[in-house]
Design a protein around this motif. Structure first.
Motif, mmCIF file in Angstrom:
data_model
loop_
_atom_site.group_PDB
_atom_site.id
_atom_site.type_symbol
_atom_site.label_atom_id
_atom_site.label_comp_id
_atom_site.label_asym_id
_atom_site.label_seq_id
_atom_site.Cartn_x
_atom_site.Cartn_y
_atom_site.Cartn_z
ATOM 1 N N PHE A 15 0.820 -1.211 0.000
ATOM 2 C CA PHE A 15 0.000 0.000 0.000
ATOM 3 C C PHE A 15 0.853 1.261 0.000
ATOM 4 O O PHE A 15 0.636 2.171 -0.808
ATOM 5 C CB PHE A 15 -0.929 0.000 1.219
ATOM 6 N N ASP A 16 1.831 1.358 0.880
ATOM 7 C CA ASP A 16 2.622 2.585 1.004
ATOM 8 C C ASP A 16 3.399 2.876 -0.281
ATOM 9 O O ASP A 16 3.497 4.037 -0.711
ATOM 10 C CB ASP A 16 3.583 2.488 2.194
ATOM 11 N N THR A 17 3.959 1.845 -0.887
ATOM 12 C CA THR A 17 4.678 2.043 -2.146
ATOM 13 C C THR A 17 3.738 2.556 -3.225
ATOM 14 O O THR A 17 4.072 3.482 -3.981
ATOM 15 C CB THR A 17 5.333 0.733 -2.605
ATOM 16 N N ALA A 18 2.555 1.966 -3.308
ATOM 17 C CA ALA A 18 1.579 2.398 -4.305
ATOM 18 C C ALA A 18 1.148 3.835 -4.079
ATOM 19 O O ALA A 18 1.010 4.613 -5.038
ATOM 20 C CB ALA A 18 0.370 1.468 -4.291
ATOM 21 N N ILE A 114 -6.967 5.003 -3.862
ATOM 22 C CA ILE A 114 -5.784 5.724 -3.377
ATOM 23 C C ILE A 114 -5.816 7.164 -3.877
ATOM 24 O O ILE A 114 -5.516 8.103 -3.134
ATOM 25 C CB ILE A 114 -4.490 5.008 -3.814
ATOM 26 N N GLY A 115 -6.196 7.357 -5.148
ATOM 27 C CA GLY A 115 -6.314 8.718 -5.675
ATOM 28 C C GLY A 115 -7.322 9.529 -4.896
ATOM 29 O O GLY A 115 -7.073 10.699 -4.542
ATOM 30 N N GLY A 116 -8.479 8.937 -4.598
ATOM 31 C CA GLY A 116 -9.483 9.638 -3.815
ATOM 32 C C GLY A 116 -8.990 9.984 -2.429
ATOM 33 O O GLY A 116 -9.217 11.091 -1.924
ATOM 34 N N ALA A 117 -8.286 9.046 -1.806
ATOM 35 C CA ALA A 117 -7.761 9.290 -0.457
ATOM 36 C C ALA A 117 -6.691 10.378 -0.460
ATOM 37 O O ALA A 117 -6.644 11.228 0.445
ATOM 38 C CB ALA A 117 -7.209 7.990 0.120
ATOM 39 N N LEU A 118 -5.818 10.371 -1.465
ATOM 40 C CA LEU A 118 -4.810 11.432 -1.569
ATOM 41 C C LEU A 118 -5.460 12.798 -1.728
ATOM 42 O O LEU A 118 -5.046 13.778 -1.092
ATOM 43 C CB LEU A 118 -3.891 11.156 -2.765
ATOM 44 N N ALA A 299 -4.305 7.527 -16.843
ATOM 45 C CA ALA A 299 -3.386 6.432 -17.165
ATOM 46 C C ALA A 299 -2.150 6.447 -16.271
ATOM 47 O O ALA A 299 -1.590 5.383 -15.981
ATOM 48 C CB ALA A 299 -2.974 6.520 -18.631
ATOM 49 N N ALA A 300 -1.739 7.627 -15.822
ATOM 50 C CA ALA A 300 -0.550 7.702 -14.965
ATOM 51 C C ALA A 300 -0.715 6.872 -13.702
ATOM 52 O O ALA A 300 0.239 6.266 -13.210
ATOM 53 C CB ALA A 300 -0.261 9.161 -14.611
ATOM 54 N N GLN A 301 -1.937 6.824 -13.158
ATOM 55 C CA GLN A 301 -2.199 5.976 -11.991
ATOM 56 C C GLN A 301 -2.007 4.501 -12.339
ATOM 57 O O GLN A 301 -1.437 3.739 -11.547
ATOM 58 C CB GLN A 301 -3.630 6.158 -11.503
ATOM 59 N N ASP A 302 -2.507 4.113 -13.507
ATOM 60 C CA ASP A 302 -2.391 2.718 -13.930
ATOM 61 C C ASP A 302 -0.933 2.320 -14.126
ATOM 62 O O ASP A 302 -0.523 1.223 -13.740
ATOM 63 C CB ASP A 302 -3.176 2.499 -15.232
ATOM 64 N N ILE A 303 -0.169 3.222 -14.714
ATOM 65 C CA ILE A 303 1.264 2.956 -14.910
ATOM 66 C C ILE A 303 1.949 2.780 -13.558
ATOM 67 O O ILE A 303 2.725 1.839 -13.346
ATOM 68 C CB ILE A 303 1.928 4.107 -15.685
ATOM 69 N N ALA A 304 1.635 3.688 -12.638
ATOM 70 C CA ALA A 304 2.289 3.666 -11.326
ATOM 71 C C ALA A 304 1.983 2.383 -10.561
ATOM 72 O O ALA A 304 2.889 1.741 -10.009
ATOM 73 C CB ALA A 304 1.849 4.887 -10.517
ATOM 74 N N ILE A 305 0.715 1.993 -10.523
ATOM 75 C CA ILE A 305 0.366 0.823 -9.714
ATOM 76 C C ILE A 305 0.820 -0.469 -10.400
ATOM 77 O O ILE A 305 1.205 -1.437 -9.734
ATOM 78 C CB ILE A 305 -1.142 0.811 -9.385
ATOM 79 N N THR A 306 0.836 -0.477 -11.735
ATOM 80 C CA THR A 306 1.349 -1.637 -12.456
ATOM 81 C C THR A 306 2.835 -1.830 -12.183
ATOM 82 O O THR A 306 3.305 -2.947 -11.937
ATOM 83 C CB THR A 306 1.111 -1.474 -13.972
ATOM 84 N N ILE A 310 5.141 -5.050 -10.813
ATOM 85 C CA ILE A 310 6.269 -5.589 -11.591
ATOM 86 C C ILE A 310 7.535 -5.555 -10.744
ATOM 87 O O ILE A 310 8.304 -6.536 -10.686
ATOM 88 C CB ILE A 310 6.453 -4.797 -12.889
ATOM 89 N N ASP A 311 7.779 -4.445 -10.058
ATOM 90 C CA ASP A 311 8.978 -4.333 -9.221
ATOM 91 C C ASP A 311 8.941 -5.310 -8.060
ATOM 92 O O ASP A 311 9.956 -5.918 -7.694
ATOM 93 C CB ASP A 311 9.109 -2.908 -8.695
ATOM 94 N N ALA A 312 7.756 -5.462 -7.451
ATOM 95 C CA ALA A 312 7.632 -6.381 -6.318
ATOM 96 C C ALA A 312 7.878 -7.821 -6.759
ATOM 97 O O ALA A 312 8.534 -8.604 -6.057
ATOM 98 C CB ALA A 312 6.250 -6.252 -5.695
ATOM 99 N N ALA A 313 7.383 -8.173 -7.945
ATOM 100 C CA ALA A 313 7.604 -9.518 -8.460
ATOM 101 C C ALA A 313 9.085 -9.765 -8.746
ATOM 102 O O ALA A 313 9.612 -10.827 -8.451
ATOM 103 C CB ALA A 313 6.773 -9.716 -9.739
ATOM 104 N N ALA A 314 9.745 -8.741 -9.287
ATOM 105 C CA ALA A 314 11.171 -8.852 -9.587
ATOM 106 C C ALA A 314 12.002 -9.031 -8.321
ATOM 107 O O ALA A 314 12.975 -9.796 -8.291
ATOM 108 C CB ALA A 314 11.655 -7.644 -10.380
ATOM 109 N N SER A 315 11.588 -8.353 -7.252
ATOM 110 C CA SER A 315 12.347 -8.422 -5.999
ATOM 111 C C SER A 315 12.183 -9.753 -5.290
ATOM 112 O O SER A 315 13.000 -10.117 -4.450
ATOM 113 C CB SER A 315 11.929 -7.282 -5.068
#
Length: 319
Positions: A15-18, A114-118, A299-306, A310-315
Protein backbone atom coordinates in the motif's frame (compact mmCIF):
# COMPACT_ATOMS: atom_id res chain seq x y z
CA UNK A 1 7.05 -12.33 -19.52
CA UNK A 2 5.34 -11.86 -16.17
CA UNK A 3 1.82 -13.30 -16.02
CA UNK A 4 0.00 -12.87 -12.72
CA UNK A 5 -3.54 -13.53 -11.55
CA UNK A 6 -5.51 -11.57 -8.98
CA UNK A 7 -4.44 -13.50 -5.84
CA UNK A 8 -0.79 -13.26 -6.86
CA UNK A 9 -1.15 -9.51 -7.49
CA UNK A 10 -2.78 -8.91 -4.11
CA UNK A 11 -0.02 -10.89 -2.39
CA UNK A 12 2.64 -8.66 -4.00
CA UNK A 13 0.83 -5.37 -3.40
CA UNK A 14 2.33 -2.86 -0.94
CA UNK A 15 0.00 0.00 0.00
CA UNK A 16 2.62 2.59 1.00
CA UNK A 17 4.68 2.04 -2.15
CA UNK A 18 1.58 2.40 -4.31
CA UNK A 19 0.55 5.61 -2.53
CA UNK A 20 3.95 7.19 -3.12
CA UNK A 21 4.06 6.11 -6.78
CA UNK A 22 0.52 7.36 -7.48
CA UNK A 23 1.22 10.66 -5.71
CA UNK A 24 4.26 11.14 -7.97
CA UNK A 25 2.25 10.10 -11.03
CA UNK A 26 -0.30 12.86 -10.46
CA UNK A 27 2.53 15.38 -10.22
CA UNK A 28 4.20 14.02 -13.37
CA UNK A 29 0.90 14.31 -15.24
CA UNK A 30 0.39 17.91 -14.22
CA UNK A 31 3.95 18.80 -15.15
CA UNK A 32 3.51 17.41 -18.67
CA UNK A 33 5.68 14.34 -18.17
CA UNK A 34 3.02 11.78 -19.07
CA UNK A 35 2.09 10.75 -22.59
CA UNK A 36 -1.58 9.70 -22.55
CA UNK A 37 -3.80 8.40 -25.33
CA UNK A 38 -7.45 9.37 -25.63
CA UNK A 39 -9.73 7.30 -23.43
CA UNK A 40 -11.84 4.71 -25.24
CA UNK A 41 -15.37 4.34 -23.86
CA UNK A 42 -17.64 1.47 -24.77
CA UNK A 43 -21.20 1.60 -23.44
CA UNK A 44 -23.50 -1.39 -22.93
CA UNK A 45 -26.73 0.21 -21.69
CA UNK A 46 -28.75 -2.98 -22.17
CA UNK A 47 -26.47 -4.67 -19.65
CA UNK A 48 -25.96 -1.60 -17.42
CA UNK A 49 -22.26 -1.73 -18.16
CA UNK A 50 -19.32 0.11 -19.67
CA UNK A 51 -15.70 -0.44 -20.55
CA UNK A 52 -12.75 1.99 -20.51
CA UNK A 53 -9.40 1.55 -22.22
CA UNK A 54 -6.58 3.83 -21.05
CA UNK A 55 -2.95 3.96 -22.07
CA UNK A 56 0.14 5.98 -21.28
CA UNK A 57 3.81 6.35 -20.45
CA UNK A 58 5.54 8.39 -17.75
CA UNK A 59 8.77 9.97 -19.03
CA UNK A 60 11.84 8.22 -17.72
CA UNK A 61 10.08 4.98 -16.77
CA UNK A 62 10.78 1.58 -18.29
CA UNK A 63 7.32 0.60 -19.45
CA UNK A 64 4.15 1.85 -21.02
CA UNK A 65 0.78 0.47 -19.95
CA UNK A 66 -2.54 -0.30 -21.58
CA UNK A 67 -5.40 -0.84 -19.13
CA UNK A 68 -8.77 -2.40 -19.88
CA UNK A 69 -11.39 -1.95 -17.18
CA UNK A 70 -15.07 -2.74 -17.21
CA UNK A 71 -17.98 -2.11 -14.89
CA UNK A 72 -21.18 -4.13 -15.22
CA UNK A 73 -23.29 -2.85 -12.37
CA UNK A 74 -25.99 -5.53 -12.30
CA UNK A 75 -23.37 -8.25 -11.77
CA UNK A 76 -23.65 -8.41 -7.94
CA UNK A 77 -27.24 -9.63 -8.31
CA UNK A 78 -25.81 -12.46 -10.44
CA UNK A 79 -23.16 -13.33 -7.88
CA UNK A 80 -20.42 -11.67 -9.95
CA UNK A 81 -18.19 -8.67 -9.18
CA UNK A 82 -19.10 -5.44 -10.95
CA UNK A 83 -15.46 -4.70 -11.90
CA UNK A 84 -13.20 -6.61 -14.24
CA UNK A 85 -10.20 -6.05 -16.50
CA UNK A 86 -6.43 -6.35 -16.81
CA UNK A 87 -3.21 -4.34 -17.12
CA UNK A 88 -0.76 -4.88 -20.00
CA UNK A 89 2.80 -3.56 -19.70
CA UNK A 90 5.33 -3.23 -22.54
CA UNK A 91 8.98 -2.20 -22.65
CA UNK A 92 9.29 1.50 -23.49
CA UNK A 93 12.54 0.95 -25.42
CA UNK A 94 11.81 -2.23 -27.42
CA UNK A 95 8.03 -2.66 -27.30
CA UNK A 96 8.39 -6.18 -25.93
CA UNK A 97 5.54 -7.35 -23.66
CA UNK A 98 6.67 -7.30 -20.03
CA UNK A 99 3.62 -8.25 -18.02
CA UNK A 100 0.01 -9.33 -18.13
CA UNK A 101 -1.66 -8.52 -14.82
CA UNK A 102 -5.00 -10.32 -14.74
CA UNK A 103 -6.23 -8.33 -11.78
CA UNK A 104 -9.98 -8.57 -12.60
CA UNK A 105 -10.25 -4.83 -11.98
CA UNK A 106 -8.66 -4.95 -8.50
CA UNK A 107 -5.74 -2.68 -9.39
CA UNK A 108 -8.09 -0.16 -11.01
CA UNK A 109 -10.30 -0.15 -7.91
CA UNK A 110 -7.28 0.26 -5.64
CA UNK A 111 -5.58 3.02 -7.65
CA UNK A 112 -8.92 4.88 -7.82
CA UNK A 113 -9.36 4.63 -4.07
CA UNK A 114 -5.78 5.72 -3.38
CA UNK A 115 -6.31 8.72 -5.68
CA UNK A 116 -9.48 9.64 -3.81
CA UNK A 117 -7.76 9.29 -0.46
CA UNK A 118 -4.81 11.43 -1.57
CA UNK A 119 -7.17 14.14 -2.80
CA UNK A 120 -9.30 14.05 0.34
CA UNK A 121 -6.28 14.19 2.64
CA UNK A 122 -4.84 17.12 0.71
CA UNK A 123 -8.01 19.22 0.62
CA UNK A 124 -10.20 18.40 3.62
CA UNK A 125 -10.08 20.63 6.70
CA UNK A 126 -7.51 19.56 9.28
CA UNK A 127 -10.27 18.84 11.80
CA UNK A 128 -12.60 17.05 9.37
CA UNK A 129 -13.71 13.68 10.79
CA UNK A 130 -17.30 13.01 9.70
CA UNK A 131 -17.12 11.16 6.38
CA UNK A 132 -20.24 10.45 4.32
CA UNK A 133 -19.82 7.84 1.60
CA UNK A 134 -22.61 7.72 -0.95
CA UNK A 135 -22.78 4.30 -2.52
CA UNK A 136 -22.10 0.82 -1.18
CA UNK A 137 -20.30 -0.96 -4.00
CA UNK A 138 -16.71 -2.07 -4.37
CA UNK A 139 -15.34 1.46 -4.78
CA UNK A 140 -17.20 2.73 -1.72
CA UNK A 141 -15.48 0.07 0.38
CA UNK A 142 -12.07 0.81 -1.13
CA UNK A 143 -12.49 4.54 -0.51
CA UNK A 144 -13.24 4.01 3.18
CA UNK A 145 -10.39 1.56 3.69
CA UNK A 146 -7.79 3.66 1.86
CA UNK A 147 -8.82 6.93 3.48
CA UNK A 148 -8.56 5.39 6.96
CA UNK A 149 -5.13 3.95 6.10
CA UNK A 150 -3.90 7.27 4.74
CA UNK A 151 -5.21 9.33 7.68
CA UNK A 152 -4.61 7.08 10.73
CA UNK A 153 -4.05 10.09 12.99
CA UNK A 154 -7.71 11.07 12.70
CA UNK A 155 -10.61 9.30 14.36
CA UNK A 156 -12.66 9.15 11.18
CA UNK A 157 -16.34 8.29 11.56
CA UNK A 158 -18.04 6.94 8.43
CA UNK A 159 -21.68 7.26 7.44
CA UNK A 160 -22.87 5.06 4.57
CA UNK A 161 -25.88 5.80 2.37
CA UNK A 162 -26.99 3.81 -0.66
CA UNK A 163 -30.14 3.52 -2.71
CA UNK A 164 -30.34 -0.06 -1.43
CA UNK A 165 -30.35 0.21 2.39
CA UNK A 166 -29.43 -3.46 2.77
CA UNK A 167 -26.25 -2.88 0.73
CA UNK A 168 -25.34 0.05 2.98
CA UNK A 169 -25.96 -2.09 6.05
CA UNK A 170 -23.79 -4.89 4.67
CA UNK A 171 -20.95 -2.47 3.94
CA UNK A 172 -21.26 -0.92 7.41
CA UNK A 173 -21.10 -4.33 9.07
CA UNK A 174 -18.05 -5.27 7.00
CA UNK A 175 -16.19 -2.07 7.96
CA UNK A 176 -17.18 -2.38 11.61
CA UNK A 177 -15.73 -5.87 11.56
CA UNK A 178 -12.34 -4.42 10.68
CA UNK A 179 -12.43 -1.82 13.45
CA UNK A 180 -13.87 1.25 11.72
CA UNK A 181 -16.46 3.56 13.26
CA UNK A 182 -19.42 3.27 10.89
CA UNK A 183 -23.16 3.89 10.77
CA UNK A 184 -25.77 3.37 8.09
CA UNK A 185 -27.91 6.42 7.33
CA UNK A 186 -31.31 6.57 5.68
CA UNK A 187 -31.78 10.34 5.44
CA UNK A 188 -29.33 11.43 2.75
CA UNK A 189 -30.12 15.15 2.99
CA UNK A 190 -29.43 15.22 6.73
CA UNK A 191 -26.23 13.22 6.25
CA UNK A 192 -25.01 15.64 3.56
CA UNK A 193 -25.70 18.59 5.85
CA UNK A 194 -23.74 17.02 8.73
CA UNK A 195 -20.70 15.78 6.81
CA UNK A 196 -17.19 17.25 6.86
CA UNK A 197 -16.17 15.04 3.92
CA UNK A 198 -18.45 13.62 1.21
CA UNK A 199 -17.29 10.88 -1.14
CA UNK A 200 -19.57 9.87 -4.02
CA UNK A 201 -19.04 6.48 -5.66
CA UNK A 202 -22.12 5.89 -7.83
CA UNK A 203 -23.07 5.54 -11.48
CA UNK A 204 -25.65 8.35 -11.21
CA UNK A 205 -26.66 10.38 -14.25
CA UNK A 206 -28.27 13.19 -12.23
CA UNK A 207 -27.47 14.88 -8.89
CA UNK A 208 -27.75 12.64 -5.85
CA UNK A 209 -28.89 15.46 -3.56
CA UNK A 210 -30.22 18.99 -3.79
CA UNK A 211 -28.12 22.12 -3.95
CA UNK A 212 -27.73 24.15 -0.73
CA UNK A 213 -27.28 21.19 1.63
CA UNK A 214 -23.47 21.13 1.81
CA UNK A 215 -22.25 23.19 4.74
CA UNK A 216 -19.36 25.64 4.78
CA UNK A 217 -15.97 23.99 5.03
CA UNK A 218 -16.98 20.67 3.52
CA UNK A 219 -14.78 18.76 1.11
CA UNK A 220 -16.30 16.58 -1.65
CA UNK A 221 -14.47 13.92 -3.65
CA UNK A 222 -16.58 12.78 -6.63
CA UNK A 223 -15.53 9.42 -8.08
CA UNK A 224 -18.44 8.14 -10.13
CA UNK A 225 -18.64 10.41 -13.19
CA UNK A 226 -16.10 8.88 -15.57
CA UNK A 227 -17.87 9.00 -18.93
CA UNK A 228 -20.29 11.27 -20.79
CA UNK A 229 -23.71 11.64 -19.20
CA UNK A 230 -22.78 10.78 -15.63
CA UNK A 231 -23.30 13.31 -12.82
CA UNK A 232 -23.40 12.98 -9.03
CA UNK A 233 -23.31 16.56 -7.71
CA UNK A 234 -25.65 19.56 -8.14
CA UNK A 235 -24.32 21.81 -10.89
CA UNK A 236 -24.62 24.92 -8.72
CA UNK A 237 -22.51 23.26 -5.99
CA UNK A 238 -19.72 22.75 -8.53
CA UNK A 239 -19.91 26.22 -10.10
CA UNK A 240 -19.96 28.05 -6.74
CA UNK A 241 -17.33 25.94 -4.95
CA UNK A 242 -14.34 27.78 -3.53
CA UNK A 243 -11.98 25.45 -5.40
CA UNK A 244 -12.44 22.84 -8.12
CA UNK A 245 -9.71 20.22 -8.48
CA UNK A 246 -9.48 17.38 -11.01
CA UNK A 247 -7.00 14.72 -12.01
CA UNK A 248 -6.81 15.84 -15.66
CA UNK A 249 -8.61 18.97 -16.88
CA UNK A 250 -9.31 17.80 -20.43
CA UNK A 251 -10.94 14.61 -19.14
CA UNK A 252 -12.84 16.22 -16.30
CA UNK A 253 -14.35 18.99 -18.40
CA UNK A 254 -15.22 16.55 -21.17
CA UNK A 255 -16.62 13.52 -19.37
CA UNK A 256 -16.08 13.92 -15.62
CA UNK A 257 -18.17 15.45 -12.85
CA UNK A 258 -17.29 18.92 -14.15
CA UNK A 259 -18.68 18.24 -17.65
CA UNK A 260 -22.15 19.64 -16.85
CA UNK A 261 -20.80 22.69 -15.03
CA UNK A 262 -18.42 23.46 -17.89
CA UNK A 263 -21.35 23.56 -20.30
CA UNK A 264 -23.01 26.08 -17.98
CA UNK A 265 -19.82 28.12 -17.63
CA UNK A 266 -17.40 27.78 -20.53
CA UNK A 267 -14.75 29.63 -18.50
CA UNK A 268 -15.03 27.29 -15.50
CA UNK A 269 -11.72 27.38 -13.62
CA UNK A 270 -10.19 24.12 -12.46
CA UNK A 271 -6.77 23.06 -11.23
CA UNK A 272 -5.20 19.62 -11.37
CA UNK A 273 -4.54 17.50 -8.30
CA UNK A 274 -0.84 17.26 -9.12
CA UNK A 275 -0.55 21.01 -8.58
CA UNK A 276 -1.81 20.62 -5.02
CA UNK A 277 0.26 17.52 -4.25
CA UNK A 278 3.45 19.18 -5.54
CA UNK A 279 2.82 22.39 -3.57
CA UNK A 280 2.54 24.48 -6.73
CA UNK A 281 -1.00 25.41 -5.64
CA UNK A 282 -1.99 26.04 -2.04
CA UNK A 283 -5.24 24.09 -2.28
CA UNK A 284 -7.63 24.91 0.55
CA UNK A 285 -6.85 28.32 2.06
CA UNK A 286 -9.66 28.59 4.61
CA UNK A 287 -11.70 26.33 6.88
CA UNK A 288 -14.73 27.97 5.29
CA UNK A 289 -13.89 26.82 1.75
CA UNK A 290 -16.05 24.29 -0.01
CA UNK A 291 -13.69 22.21 -2.13
CA UNK A 292 -14.70 19.75 -4.85
CA UNK A 293 -12.47 17.12 -6.46
CA UNK A 294 -13.47 15.35 -9.66
CA UNK A 295 -11.51 12.18 -10.38
CA UNK A 296 -11.99 10.55 -13.78
CA UNK A 297 -9.02 8.22 -13.47
CA UNK A 298 -5.84 8.77 -15.47
CA UNK A 299 -3.39 6.43 -17.17
CA UNK A 300 -0.55 7.70 -14.96
CA UNK A 301 -2.20 5.98 -11.99
CA UNK A 302 -2.39 2.72 -13.93
CA UNK A 303 1.26 2.96 -14.91
CA UNK A 304 2.29 3.67 -11.33
CA UNK A 305 0.37 0.82 -9.71
CA UNK A 306 1.35 -1.64 -12.46
CA UNK A 307 5.02 -0.83 -11.96
CA UNK A 308 4.73 -1.44 -8.20
CA UNK A 309 3.60 -5.00 -8.93
CA UNK A 310 6.27 -5.59 -11.59
CA UNK A 311 8.98 -4.33 -9.22
CA UNK A 312 7.63 -6.38 -6.32
CA UNK A 313 7.60 -9.52 -8.46
CA UNK A 314 11.17 -8.85 -9.59
CA UNK A 315 12.35 -8.42 -6.00
CA UNK A 316 10.88 -11.78 -4.97
CA UNK A 317 12.20 -13.71 -7.99
CA UNK A 318 15.12 -15.88 -6.78
CA UNK A 319 16.65 -15.80 -10.26
Amino acid sequence: MLDLNKPQIIALFDFDTAVNRINDAYIASTQGNVQTGDVVHLAFPEANGDCHVKSGHISGTTSYVIKIASGFYDNPAKGLPSSNGMMLAFCATTGEPLAVLRDEGWLTDMRTAIGGALATRALARKNAKQVLIIGAGIQARFQAICLAKLMPERALAFSIWARDPSAAQAMSAELKGTGHVVETVLDLEAAVSNADIIITTTTATEPLFANGLVRTGTHITAIGADCPGKQELPTDLVTTASLRVCDMARQSLNHGEFQTASRTDAALQVIELGEVLSGAHAGRTSDNDITVVDLTGIAAQDIAITQTIIDAAASTDPT
